[in-house]
Design an enzyme around this catalytic site. Structure first.
Site, mmCIF file in Angstrom:
data_model
loop_
_atom_site.group_PDB
_atom_site.id
_atom_site.type_symbol
_atom_site.label_atom_id
_atom_site.label_comp_id
_atom_site.label_asym_id
_atom_site.label_seq_id
_atom_site.Cartn_x
_atom_site.Cartn_y
_atom_site.Cartn_z
ATOM 1 N N THR A 55 54.736 -15.040 -40.952
ATOM 2 C CA THR A 55 53.535 -15.302 -40.021
ATOM 3 C C THR A 55 52.529 -15.989 -40.813
ATOM 4 O O THR A 55 52.309 -15.582 -42.054
ATOM 5 C CB THR A 55 52.854 -13.975 -39.550
ATOM 6 O OG1 THR A 55 52.304 -13.235 -40.913
ATOM 7 C CG2 THR A 55 53.899 -13.156 -38.889
ATOM 8 N N GLU A 108 55.844 -11.244 -34.672
ATOM 9 C CA GLU A 108 56.421 -9.942 -34.732
ATOM 10 C C GLU A 108 57.185 -9.541 -33.338
ATOM 11 O O GLU A 108 57.905 -8.588 -33.298
ATOM 12 C CB GLU A 108 55.388 -8.974 -34.905
ATOM 13 C CG GLU A 108 54.834 -9.191 -36.376
ATOM 14 C CD GLU A 108 53.437 -10.262 -36.481
ATOM 15 O OE1 GLU A 108 53.510 -11.156 -35.739
ATOM 16 O OE2 GLU A 108 52.868 -10.216 -37.212
ATOM 17 N N LYS A 121 31.370 -7.774 -33.300
ATOM 18 C CA LYS A 121 30.809 -6.500 -33.013
ATOM 19 C C LYS A 121 29.153 -6.395 -33.411
ATOM 20 O O LYS A 121 28.891 -6.365 -34.244
ATOM 21 C CB LYS A 121 31.616 -5.484 -33.771
ATOM 22 C CG LYS A 121 32.978 -5.130 -33.687
ATOM 23 C CD LYS A 121 33.738 -4.801 -34.666
ATOM 24 C CE LYS A 121 35.247 -5.041 -34.259
ATOM 25 N NZ LYS A 121 36.258 -5.320 -35.450
ATOM 26 N N TRP A 123 31.056 -4.945 -28.032
ATOM 27 C CA TRP A 123 32.038 -6.346 -28.347
ATOM 28 C C TRP A 123 31.626 -7.255 -27.591
ATOM 29 O O TRP A 123 31.475 -7.115 -26.351
ATOM 30 C CB TRP A 123 33.577 -5.516 -28.167
ATOM 31 C CG TRP A 123 34.072 -4.667 -29.078
ATOM 32 C CD1 TRP A 123 33.377 -3.978 -30.187
ATOM 33 C CD2 TRP A 123 35.730 -4.203 -29.232
ATOM 34 N NE1 TRP A 123 34.316 -3.360 -30.829
ATOM 35 C CE2 TRP A 123 35.647 -3.241 -30.326
ATOM 36 C CE3 TRP A 123 36.519 -4.403 -28.531
ATOM 37 C CZ2 TRP A 123 36.525 -2.716 -30.583
ATOM 38 C CZ3 TRP A 123 37.772 -3.773 -28.693
ATOM 39 C CH2 TRP A 123 37.710 -2.936 -29.744
#
Lengths: 546, 546
Positions: free
Chosen positions: A178, A323, A438, A443
């Site tokens: 990754t 993944e 944040k 959020w």
């Protein structure tokens, strides 16, 4: 027990049932075309050559290559002799390439001509590498004495391997790193069984619906999550394949689509935005094309609309990650959505319905599932036969990035994606956990702001990052590339956003740029932007009255 | 390791992503309709009820049932709690039912109202059976004291089971007995993994191409190789399902196709011949129907042509057997067959291209592969993740009916089918090993003769068996059912066949009958015919001058 799930039947079906099927490939030497029968013969010869070089069960073969027929051959020859194909992104900077080859302890490399310089530069760090096969007729001159051999010479010099060794479905067949926006790249291993399960899933109409009469051109690089498994799924389907070669530009892609009657292609949004721009300027005929699978990041709705309206091409939004072996969801409108064109598009812009075989949860900070109402956000967790349950040799990540299941199933992968799920089960990724802003305990989605900015008629590219802020912890800061000739200012952009978002979501500043840095996989490089902006002035930060 | 391949994600995907999707079911009580959400609730309740009855991991639950929503629920509730679903053909004669339930040692039975009589008659032989659940609101009166309970009462009385136990992909999930034309039926076990792999394969366009917007009516019985896996594959796809209930007749099927807009259905040829006859007489609208999957035996070409021409419906020929979990090949024309309607039909009448994941060989008497030339015949051998490698508790069959592989793969299943493969890879089954007529060292295909006879305008049904013969070992003997009012004689039929076949292939006699006995699965019962014809007179047997 019945037969294990390995790549052997992929090779068998393609070469025995579809020997006449065609593979087209662009390389540095020009365009070639051959049949699945030729492919089979060359895979067997390459397998013989690899064994002669000492490659066997449990060894790792790294590749640094573009999307070509030779790379395609390595996808089969390496795992079919029980070795592991480790695809390395040849666009990464030296330090990452060196780290990845060292970390995986590759035994042999198969590299594009373009990558020989890299190999030479990094040779002192490639301790375990015993041989380097250069994908071409000849081997370039190098200053150092490297164990290079020519791919074509090896294939010509070796007899086709007759039968394949006994393989376990749990044998590692593939490996990708990754790219990792934090820390060093982490290795992800794919077993034969995982590739089998993912390729079959990808073939179903619930995912990408790959049929024998498709003509498939994978633009997504073969070093990027196995080119989203296309070289496996498409081969099993017996369909014609087109490999667009070293760094194809939009005109290469349009030419290949026209000449080879491509019906299905796939890649990140920027590729297809560039193709659209190219056609606007130069023209181009996409009439053979049925659909483009887009993933990696979200395609702008306007781009999806233009492909549909102007070219009759469906952009199929997919979600996935290294993944999850790429494709983990696809945004097909359900049959029950009896909707007009606009509502269909509203479904298609989402990341879609989880693919067959997977399960998911979306959980809040407390780890509890959030409601599927299209509003509540949380982190997306997934598991399934095509989702890894650990990283290669990274015990720390294995603890941090997986969550034990409370039932009898496997551990959940923390995807790092912040998502909503609507009542109909459609996932919409609204941000990355690390990109979400944040602000004062709430959020703010950087992605939603970016999409809104990019929908502005004068904006070419936009990215929004979290800037540190004493009072609010974090506040949104936008970077915008205006379209040429467009005049933009902060106030007008904030006014435009205010029509869609609450005031406290609006970026506290907009910095205008000529371009935005991108990662090796074509995504906006927020990490570099964040590092470049240390304690910024934020003229529009909310006051006490928020 | 990543998640195992079990049925849990099938249930998850259907009930979480498609809770609004509809299941229609005909039962003795009438037609019902509910959603996947209802299905999920009832599966969880049934699972709770089964556990309360003591059913757990490793237990076997036999079913004697038609294609209904309740049977569909058992397909999930039983394996999801780790038990094994053993579907028993309720049309078998008593001795076979008793043998099968005894042999499998079923712990609990779930039976249709129709099968309660059978259970009562055979109760003394059902040693291990502790409970019998009758699929209905109530329990019928019986003379003997049987441990019967009502399915609906159980479902109403038990809370939905919350989470599923940990399952291994190698846990047995299903079991079917092959009807077996010789000897007693043999059990075949399916693991979770096999069902997973088969269902995903069935969904691909290379096999049956099952999409979310299909409306699927499995007519092939749920006691026959898991209804060719439709209840698993279709559920995973999230498509609407229609279960046609107890012994549907052609008018029931046509009504359901019309009312529910069925797009895909499946069953043996006789069903679709009867439907065509019904429509000829009574009319019927098949306009929603896209394709019919036909297997079990070959559909006559004329029937395929009529469905295509008169109703726009494609008959998709498939081949498979209990040992391959049904579908093992499907006759899709390749994209490279740029052919007109007739040539396409010539491809579609074959058994087709082997499905993704399988491998095959066709071998002669000496065990060596025969050429793929469309002429050479041999026995078809197959292997793959969806092909069993042994029978349940039958060491002798396990030696006789499997062939060790010379490479690293699993053992090959001897299918008992005699086939040719053409240059393009299409399988054509020309006979069963046990039905092929071995005349003077040469093989005569009973199936080819039957197809030619059935193509005759005055023939309704025809079957050809091997009659023992002193000189030629075996000679063909035909049984023919003339169409009503047709006048047929041996000479004219032999003359008609002589246009297609060499003289020594012609049946040595034709016996005219009003009907031909059939097996429980609707195939011609050649075994019974052979037994009934002991040392027959064969007036047309070839003379010395052959």
């Amino acid at each position: 027990m019945p037969e294990e799930l390995t790549l052997r039947p992929f090779f068998w079906r393609a070469t025995r049932l579809f020997p006449e099927q065609v593979v087209v490939s662009r390389t540095h030497e020009g365009q070639t075309e051959y049949t699945y029968a030729d492919f089979g013969d060359r895979v067997r010869r390459l397998a013989g050559a690899l064994e002669a070089l000492g490659v066997g069960h449990g060894d790792r073969v790294g590749t640094l290559g573009w999307n070509t027929h030779r790379h395609f051959e390595a996808y089969y020859a390496v795992p079919l002799i029980g070795a592991q194909l480790h695809t390395v992104n040849l666009l990464l900077h030296d330090d990452h390439v060196a780290h990845i080859v060292e970390d995986a302890a590759d035994d042999v490399l198969i590299v594009d001509r373009d990558a020989v310089d890299t190999v030479e530069r990094l040779w002192d760090r490639f301790d375990g590498v015993e041989a380097v096969i250069v994908m071409g007729e000849t081997v370039p001159e190098t200053e150092r004495d490297l164990p290079l051999s020519s791919y074509e010479q090896l294939v010509a010099d070796h007899e086709p391997k007759g039968s394949w060794p006994s393989l376990s479905e749990d044998d590692p067949a593939g490996m990708c790193y990754t790219s990792g926006t934090t820390g060093k790249p982490k290795g992800v291993e794919y077993t034969h069984k995982m590739i089998y399960a993912h390729a079959m899933m990808v073939m179903t109409p619930s995912a990408l619906n790959i049929a024998q009469d498709d003509v498939v051109m994978p633009v997504v690089p073969m070093f990027h999550v196995n080119s989203w498994e296309f070289p496996y799924a498409v081969t099993m389907a017996g369909a014609k394949q087109v490999y667009p070669g070293p760094s194809p530009d939009p005109s290469d892609l349009v030419d290949l689509i026209e000449a080879e009657n491509v019906t299905l292609t796939a890649g990140v949004p920027t590729v297809w935005i560039d193709v659209l721009d190219h056609i606007d300027r130069e023209g181009g005929d996409l009439s053979s094309l049925d659909r483009i699978v887009v993933g990696g990041s979200a395609a702008p709705k306007e781009v999806m609309r233009r492909y549909a309206d102007e070219h009759g091409v469906t952009i199929e939004h997919a979600w996935g990650m290294t993944e999850t072996m790429s494709i983990g969801s696809v945004a097909h409108p359900k049959a029950s959505i009896d909707a007009g064109r606009e509502e269909t598009l509203n479904v298609r812009v989402k990341q879609g319905l989880l693919s067959p075989g997977l399960e998911m949860r979306v959980v809040g900070d407390d780890g509890d599932p959030v409601p599927w109402d299209g509003e509540a956000v949380g982190e997306l967790l997934v598991r399934g036969p095509t989702v890894v349950e650990r990283y290669y040799d990274r015990p720390e990540s294995n603890r941090a990035e997986f969550v034990e299941a409370e039932d009898g199933g496997a551990r959940w992968l923390r995807t790092g994606d912040i998502a909503t799920v609507d009542e109909r089960g459609y996932i919409e990724v609204v941000d990355r956990v690390k990109d979400v802003i944040k602000s004062g305990g709430e959020w703010i989605s950087s992605i939603e702001l970016e999409n809104a900015l990019m929908a502005h008629e004068d904006v070419a590219e936009a990215v929004v990052i979290a800037a540190e802020h004493d009072r609010w912890q974090e506040r949104p800061l936008a970077f915008v590339v205006p379209k040429s000739d467009a005049e933009l200012d902060v106030e007008s952009l904030r006014r435009a956003l205010a029509e869609e978002f609450p005031r406290w979501w609006l970026p506290d500043d907009v910095r205008f740029r000529e371009s935005i840095p991108k990662t090796a996989t074509g995504k906006f490089d927020k990490k570099t932007l964040r590092e470049a902006v240390d304690d910024p002035e934020l003229p529009y930060a909310p006051g006490e009255d928020r």
